[in-house]
Design a protein around this motif. Structure first.
Motif, mmCIF file in Angstrom:
data_model
loop_
_atom_site.group_PDB
_atom_site.id
_atom_site.type_symbol
_atom_site.label_atom_id
_atom_site.label_comp_id
_atom_site.label_asym_id
_atom_site.label_seq_id
_atom_site.Cartn_x
_atom_site.Cartn_y
_atom_site.Cartn_z
ATOM 1 N N THR A 16 0.831 -1.205 0.000
ATOM 2 C CA THR A 16 0.000 0.000 0.000
ATOM 3 C C THR A 16 0.863 1.252 0.000
ATOM 4 O O THR A 16 0.567 2.232 -0.694
ATOM 5 C CB THR A 16 -0.920 0.002 1.233
ATOM 6 O OG1 THR A 16 -1.690 -1.194 1.249
ATOM 7 C CG2 THR A 16 -1.841 1.201 1.214
ATOM 8 N N VAL A 17 1.948 1.204 0.783
ATOM 9 C CA VAL A 17 2.843 2.360 0.874
ATOM 10 C C VAL A 17 3.486 2.657 -0.478
ATOM 11 O O VAL A 17 3.635 3.819 -0.875
ATOM 12 C CB VAL A 17 3.925 2.115 1.940
ATOM 13 C CG1 VAL A 17 5.038 3.164 1.844
ATOM 14 C CG2 VAL A 17 3.306 2.130 3.325
ATOM 15 N N THR A 307 -5.637 6.696 2.414
ATOM 16 C CA THR A 307 -4.998 5.386 2.595
ATOM 17 C C THR A 307 -4.608 5.157 4.052
ATOM 18 O O THR A 307 -4.837 4.079 4.610
ATOM 19 C CB THR A 307 -3.752 5.282 1.697
ATOM 20 O OG1 THR A 307 -4.132 5.492 0.328
ATOM 21 C CG2 THR A 307 -3.103 3.920 1.833
ATOM 22 N N LEU A 308 -4.019 6.182 4.667
ATOM 23 C CA LEU A 308 -3.641 6.062 6.070
ATOM 24 C C LEU A 308 -4.860 5.902 6.974
ATOM 25 O O LEU A 308 -4.854 5.114 7.930
ATOM 26 C CB LEU A 308 -2.836 7.291 6.499
ATOM 27 C CG LEU A 308 -1.416 7.410 5.925
ATOM 28 C CD1 LEU A 308 -0.804 8.747 6.286
ATOM 29 C CD2 LEU A 308 -0.537 6.276 6.425
ATOM 30 N N LEU A 309 -5.912 6.643 6.664
ATOM 31 C CA LEU A 309 -7.135 6.563 7.466
ATOM 32 C C LEU A 309 -7.765 5.179 7.350
ATOM 33 O O LEU A 309 -8.246 4.605 8.335
ATOM 34 C CB LEU A 309 -8.115 7.644 7.023
ATOM 35 C CG LEU A 309 -9.336 7.880 7.918
ATOM 36 C CD1 LEU A 309 -8.890 8.299 9.316
ATOM 37 C CD2 LEU A 309 -10.229 8.948 7.312
ATOM 38 N N ALA A 310 -7.754 4.633 6.123
ATOM 39 C CA ALA A 310 -8.321 3.298 5.921
ATOM 40 C C ALA A 310 -7.481 2.225 6.607
ATOM 41 O O ALA A 310 -8.008 1.197 7.056
ATOM 42 C CB ALA A 310 -8.411 3.000 4.427
ATOM 43 N N GLU A 339 5.499 8.858 10.022
ATOM 44 C CA GLU A 339 5.333 8.035 8.822
ATOM 45 C C GLU A 339 5.014 8.905 7.610
ATOM 46 O O GLU A 339 5.546 8.693 6.510
ATOM 47 C CB GLU A 339 4.223 7.006 9.050
ATOM 48 C CG GLU A 339 4.584 5.896 10.023
ATOM 49 C CD GLU A 339 3.450 4.909 10.200
ATOM 50 O OE1 GLU A 339 2.431 5.038 9.492
ATOM 51 O OE2 GLU A 339 3.567 4.004 11.046
ATOM 52 N N VAL A 340 4.129 9.874 7.828
ATOM 53 C CA VAL A 340 3.752 10.769 6.729
ATOM 54 C C VAL A 340 4.940 11.613 6.287
ATOM 55 O O VAL A 340 5.184 11.791 5.081
ATOM 56 C CB VAL A 340 2.579 11.677 7.162
ATOM 57 C CG1 VAL A 340 2.343 12.779 6.133
ATOM 58 C CG2 VAL A 340 1.322 10.854 7.344
ATOM 59 N N VAL A 341 5.701 12.125 7.239
ATOM 60 C CA VAL A 341 6.873 12.935 6.896
ATOM 61 C C VAL A 341 7.886 12.107 6.114
ATOM 62 O O VAL A 341 8.431 12.551 5.089
ATOM 63 C CB VAL A 341 7.520 13.517 8.172
ATOM 64 C CG1 VAL A 341 8.881 14.136 7.857
ATOM 65 C CG2 VAL A 341 6.608 14.550 8.801
ATOM 66 N N MET A 399 -3.006 14.878 10.154
ATOM 67 C CA MET A 399 -3.618 15.011 11.471
ATOM 68 C C MET A 399 -4.913 14.199 11.567
ATOM 69 O O MET A 399 -5.310 13.782 12.662
ATOM 70 C CB MET A 399 -3.900 16.482 11.768
ATOM 71 C CG MET A 399 -2.657 17.306 12.078
ATOM 72 S SD MET A 399 -1.776 16.731 13.544
ATOM 73 C CE MET A 399 -3.030 16.998 14.805
ATOM 74 N N ILE A 400 -5.561 13.966 10.426
ATOM 75 C CA ILE A 400 -6.832 13.221 10.452
ATOM 76 C C ILE A 400 -6.616 11.779 10.887
ATOM 77 O O ILE A 400 -7.199 11.327 11.882
ATOM 78 C CB ILE A 400 -7.523 13.301 9.072
ATOM 79 C CG1 ILE A 400 -7.815 14.753 8.716
ATOM 80 C CG2 ILE A 400 -8.813 12.473 9.072
ATOM 81 C CD1 ILE A 400 -8.356 14.950 7.309
#
Length: 418
Positions: A16-17, A307-310, A339-341, A399-400
């Motif tokens: 996924t990443v 994707t991160l939220l899921a 992870e996002v950074v 942030m979500i």
């Protein structure tokens, strides 16, 4: 420890990443690429004519003079007498001039009458001189040099003969069939209007119009090609001419003197200023491209967030174990943000590599086909601003899912659901 955990978490979800990384890389490279092309296109456009200090024509607007003298678009309001041209040519501050005579065409391509100075002094882009891919400049009255696109589209070769048409339409009912021109040279591609031009001598333009009056041949007064060579072929008028000065310090002085020339109403323009003004009229297109790219980038960032939220639902047990091991909710929030950074930084590095590689392979093609002389290095201070803006946007959107992980209760991931 937090960095290692973030790295291992991303690797554990590498499928996924990878897709998310690919989406971000394309979006960021598109943004940086169009921003770089936007700036370089402006520079290429304003350097369509390079090294020319002034362009002089009959009294008209600045843009009109620029369009017909440089881009071969439209027609002059009037011509400049050759006597006036010769007089101005003798100005002590003028180093060279290039006469331009327009009015005829060949298969829809404009015919330009000029002299040897055109091939000697004409510059485009960053002071690049015209080069011949085949042959050499015209030497005789009935010889012609073709631009790269003319030769390619019409499949012409050296030694072939062509005839010119009166007027600038793609189809003409008045052709100079009794005055054929022999192709002696084909210019290398420049990506400028030079590629779409048929070049002949001023004497050639004069020869094919002997016996003509008011744009039409006079019955019983036709002059053959051989007879024309025995006659005086000094032009009576030209459309415009380019000027190179001994010193650029004298540019505004010479411009004012030409604009105030009493014998004939003339306009002298600075090509760089006129090109910049014309570009401002076209700026809406580049701004539209920028808006589209920003939307693509926004879509990429939102896709990453989605994707991160899921994945939060799939990572409930992971988060619960971390909480059970003593991790504070803020620790989980920072983990998601990290992870996002990391994902965004890797995407930006990949986008930079993709952009530089693309420019390296496409640089020559863009220059020859589209006249875009793009530097391989797309990085400057504005790139830093864009990178910071992208990173900040990614952090804000992250942030979500991060807040979602923060709010997870310990038993959300450890309880067995039926």
């Amino acid at each position: 420890m937090l960095i290692k955990l973030a790295r291992l978490s991303l690797w554990n979800r590498r499928g996924t990443v990878l897709l998310t990384l690919l989406s971000l890389t394309i979006s960021i490279s598109l943004l940086l690429g169009i921003e770089h092309l936007r700036k370089e296109a402006r520079n290429s456009f304003t350097n369509t004519v390079s090294g020319t200090d002034l362009i002089v024509g009959a009294r008209s607007g600045q843009l009109n003079l620029l369009l017909y003298s440089v881009f071969r678009l439209g027609n002059a309001t009037a011509n400049v007498s050759y006597e006036t041209y010769e007089r101005i040519q003798r100005h002590p501050q003028i180093a060279w001039t290039i006469p331009l005579s327009l009015g005829d065409s060949h298969s829809g391509y404009r015919v330009l009458g000029t002299n040897d100075n055109y091939f000697k002094y004409y510059r485009y882009a960053n002071q690049q001189a015209l080069q011949f891919s085949q042959g050499e400049a015209f030497a005789g009255v009935y010889e012609t040099v073709l631009g790269a696109e003319v030769a390619k589209r019409l499949n012409y070769q050296l030694g072939q003969q062509i005839t010119l048409s009166h007027g600038i339409g793609a189809v003409s009912f008045t052709e100079h069939r009794d005055h054929p021109f022999t192709i002696t040279g084909i210019l290398a591609a420049t990506g400028t209007p030079v590629d779409q031009t048929v070049h002949v001598s001023l004497e050639g333009i004069e020869a094919i119009h002997l016996g003509w009056q008011q744009g039409a041949p006079q019955p019983g007064r036709q002059v053959s090609a051989e007879q024309a060579l025995q006659m005086e072929l000094k032009p009576k008028a030209i459309t415009a001419f380019m000027v190179g000065l001994n010193s650029r310090m004298a540019t505004f002085t010479v411009q004012r003197q030409i604009n105030e020339f009493r014998n004939e109403p003339l306009t002298a323009i600075l090509p760089g200023v006129a090109l910049a003004e014309l570009w401002q009229m076209l700026s809406m297109v580049e701004n539209l491209l920028l808006v589209i790219t920003l939307l693509v980038l926004a879509a990429g960032l939102v896709g990453m967030t989605t994707t991160l939220l899921a994945s939060m639902k799939e990572r409930q047990r992971e988060m619960a174990i971390l909480r059970a091991a003593g991790a504070h909710p803020w620790y989980l929030l920072l983990l998601i943000q990290l992870e996002v950074v990391m994902l965004t930084l890797v995407a930006m590095l990949a986008a930079a590599a993709l952009l530089v590689g693309s420019l390296y392979f496409l640089q020559d093609r863009l220059a020859s086909s589209y006249g875009l002389f793009i530097s391989i290095n797309p990085f400057d201070l504005s790139t830093v601003y864009w990178a910071a803006a992208i990173l900040m946007a990614a952090i804000v959107l992250a942030m979500i899912p991060a807040y979602s992980a923060y709010q997870r209760a310990l038993n959300d991931g450890l309880s067995i659901r039926l």
